[in-house]
Design an enzyme around this catalytic site. Structure first.
Site, short mmCIF file in Angstrom:
data_model
loop_
_atom_site.label_atom_id
_atom_site.label_comp_id
_atom_site.label_asym_id
_atom_site.label_seq_id
_atom_site.Cartn_x
_atom_site.Cartn_y
_atom_site.Cartn_z
N HIS A 41 57.14 24.61 -47.94
CA HIS A 41 58.42 24.09 -47.46
C HIS A 41 59.41 25.23 -47.29
CE1 HIS A 41 62.01 21.17 -48.20
NE2 HIS A 41 61.79 21.37 -46.93
N SER A 46 59.33 17.92 -45.20
CA SER A 46 60.49 17.89 -46.09
C SER A 46 60.34 16.85 -47.18
CB SER A 46 61.74 17.54 -45.29
OG SER A 46 61.92 18.41 -44.23
N GLU A 89 59.46 26.43 -51.01
CA GLU A 89 59.07 25.49 -52.06
C GLU A 89 57.57 25.19 -51.84
OE1 GLU A 89 61.13 21.73 -51.78
OE2 GLU A 89 61.26 21.52 -53.95
N ASN A 124 64.88 18.36 -51.50
CA ASN A 124 65.51 17.26 -50.75
C ASN A 124 65.84 16.06 -51.61
OD1 ASN A 124 65.84 18.49 -48.26
ND2 ASN A 124 63.64 18.34 -47.91
P1 NAD Z 1 61.96 19.84 -34.43
O1 NAD Z 1 62.21 18.47 -33.87
O2 NAD Z 1 62.95 20.92 -34.18
O3 NAD Z 1 60.54 20.39 -33.91
C1 NAD Z 1 59.35 19.67 -33.93
C2 NAD Z 1 58.42 20.24 -32.86
O4 NAD Z 1 57.13 19.67 -33.02
C3 NAD Z 1 58.89 19.96 -31.45
O5 NAD Z 1 58.88 21.17 -30.69
C4 NAD Z 1 57.83 18.98 -30.90
O6 NAD Z 1 57.58 19.19 -29.52
C5 NAD Z 1 56.63 19.35 -31.73
N1 NAD Z 1 55.65 18.29 -31.90
C6 NAD Z 1 55.87 17.00 -32.23
N2 NAD Z 1 54.72 16.35 -32.37
C7 NAD Z 1 53.74 17.25 -32.12
C8 NAD Z 1 52.31 17.19 -32.12
N3 NAD Z 1 51.69 16.06 -32.42
N4 NAD Z 1 51.62 18.33 -31.84
C9 NAD Z 1 52.26 19.48 -31.57
N5 NAD Z 1 53.62 19.59 -31.56
C10 NAD Z 1 54.33 18.49 -31.83
O7 NAD Z 1 61.72 19.63 -35.99
P2 NAD Z 1 61.96 20.69 -37.20
O8 NAD Z 1 63.37 20.57 -37.65
O9 NAD Z 1 61.41 22.00 -36.80
O10 NAD Z 1 61.07 20.02 -38.34
C11 NAD Z 1 59.67 20.22 -38.40
C12 NAD Z 1 59.18 19.89 -39.79
O11 NAD Z 1 59.82 20.76 -40.74
C13 NAD Z 1 59.48 18.46 -40.25
O12 NAD Z 1 58.42 18.01 -41.05
C14 NAD Z 1 60.75 18.64 -41.07
O13 NAD Z 1 60.91 17.62 -42.02
C15 NAD Z 1 60.47 19.98 -41.73
N6 NAD Z 1 61.65 20.73 -42.19
C16 NAD Z 1 62.78 20.77 -41.44
C17 NAD Z 1 63.88 21.50 -41.90
C18 NAD Z 1 65.13 21.58 -41.07
O14 NAD Z 1 66.15 22.05 -41.60
N7 NAD Z 1 65.10 21.19 -39.81
C19 NAD Z 1 63.81 22.20 -43.11
C20 NAD Z 1 62.62 22.18 -43.85
C21 NAD Z 1 61.55 21.43 -43.37
#
Ligand code: NAD
Length: 287
Positions: A142, A121, A154, A192
């Site tokens: 993104h 993000s 994005e 963001n």
């Molecule tokens: P989340 O916490 O729901 O999921 C993250 C997952 O990654 C978890 O299942 C965890 O077990 C796993 N994980 C963590 N470290 C790991 C590793 N080293 N190897 C393998 N798996 C691992 O998070 P999310 O909301 O899905 O966000 C993920 C990414 O997407 C982040 O970079 C976030 O900034 C980005 N993002 C999130 C959103 C949103 O609305 N949540 C929107 C756009 C982008």
């Protein structure tokens, strides 16, 4: 550039699930990897539920659709499966050290032609790319939350991302029914950098007692025509993710106008992460 037929997804959380789902729905073979026990089972159940719901809405057979989509998905804890992927999309926690470590590992197993994308993000694609031996083939994809519903991807070009990589990822995004929009690699990109200060300000309003949580969200929904209020949106994104993005904006743009609200910090410390934990600014049924 080879066409993208097989996709790896690292991280089976909120975003990884959605990304895996849309690639599988578009007929790609997908390998989902997560190291957290329990995440994969939750991901499988979540994706199947979402596919069935979408099929019902579209007047298709939910069971047949779920069988087809789930049949193209494989789940596991070992990144070795990325050796057969044309594209690997990373969607783990929003933490630079975790992401660079993951990219080093993906870079070591993915084939030479593969593109490595991050769903970050806010973290610099250029920094992530520099930890690999193929910075020209590293890019930001993104996706927006919820991935199966939101149209935008994005596309973030790192400093060394090649035009071929960008073109391939633009095509791959269109192939899964999304609309790609390109941006350069600056903290928070466009989405963001514009969204998070609004969410943060809404949290400051709550913190200072300007209005109730419902009133703050109602003002933005009814007065600004937003489909969801900023506090409910923070819960949807994840309050930990919001905090991590604001910290990157404050640090990397060097401007305290992005200072995260102390209430957001306290809520994250208390584990009130939003929908995924069952409680954030609002309360939710645990999935
Ligand atoms: P989340 O916490 O729901 O999921 C993250 C997952 O990654 C978890 O299942 C965890 O077990 C796993 N994980 C963590 N470290 C790991 C590793 N080293 N190897 C393998 N798996 C691992 O998070 P999310 O909301 O899905 O966000 C993920 C990414 O997407 C982040 O970079 C976030 O900034 C980005 N993002 C999130 C959103 C949103 O609305 N949540 C929107 C756009 C982008």
């Amino acid at each position: 550039m080879a066409s993208i037929n097989t996709v790896g997804v690292l991280g089976a959380g909120t975003m990884g699930n959605g990304i895996a789902q849309v690639f599988s729905q578009a007929g790609r073979k997908v390998f989902v990897v997560d190291t957290f026990p329990g995440a994969l089972e939750k991901a499988k159940a979540g994706i199947e539920k979402s596919v069935r719901k979408m099929a019902e809405k579209a007047g298709k057979d939910p069971a047949a659709e779920a069988a087809a989509v789930m049949g193209r998905l494989s789940f596991g804890a070992d990144m070795a499966v990325f050796e057969g992927c044309d594209l690997v999309v990373e969607a783990i926690i929003e933490d630079l050290a975790a992401k660079t470590d993951a990219f080093r590992k993906i870079d070591a197993v993915a084939p030479a032609h593969a593109i490595l994308a991050s769903n970050t993000s806010s973290i610099s694609i250029t920094k992530i790319a520099a930890t690999t031996k193929r910075p020209g083939q590293v890019i930001g994809m993104h996706f927006m939350n919820p991935v199966p519903v939101m149209k935008l991807v994005e596309i973030i070009r790192g400093h060394l991302t090649s035009p071929e990589t960008t073109a391939a990822v633009v095509e791959a995004s269109k192939a899964v029914g999304k609309i790609p929009v390109e941006a350069s690699d600056y903290p928070g990109f466009v989405s963001n950098r514009v969204l998070l200060p609004m969410i943060n300000e809404a949290i400051f309003c709550l913190h200072e007692g300007v209005a109730t949580r419902e009133a703050i969200d109602d003002v933005m929904k009814l007065g600004m025509n937003h489909p969801i209020g900023p506090l409910a949106l923070a819960d949807l994104i994840g309050n930990d993710v919001c905090l991590a993005i604001l910290e990157v904006l404050q640090r990397d743009l060097g401007d305290d106008k992005y200072r995260p609200c102390p209430l957001l910090r306290r809520m994250v410390a208390a584990g009130l992460l939003g929908r995924k934990s069952g409680r954030g600014f609002f309360e939710y049924e645990r999935k």
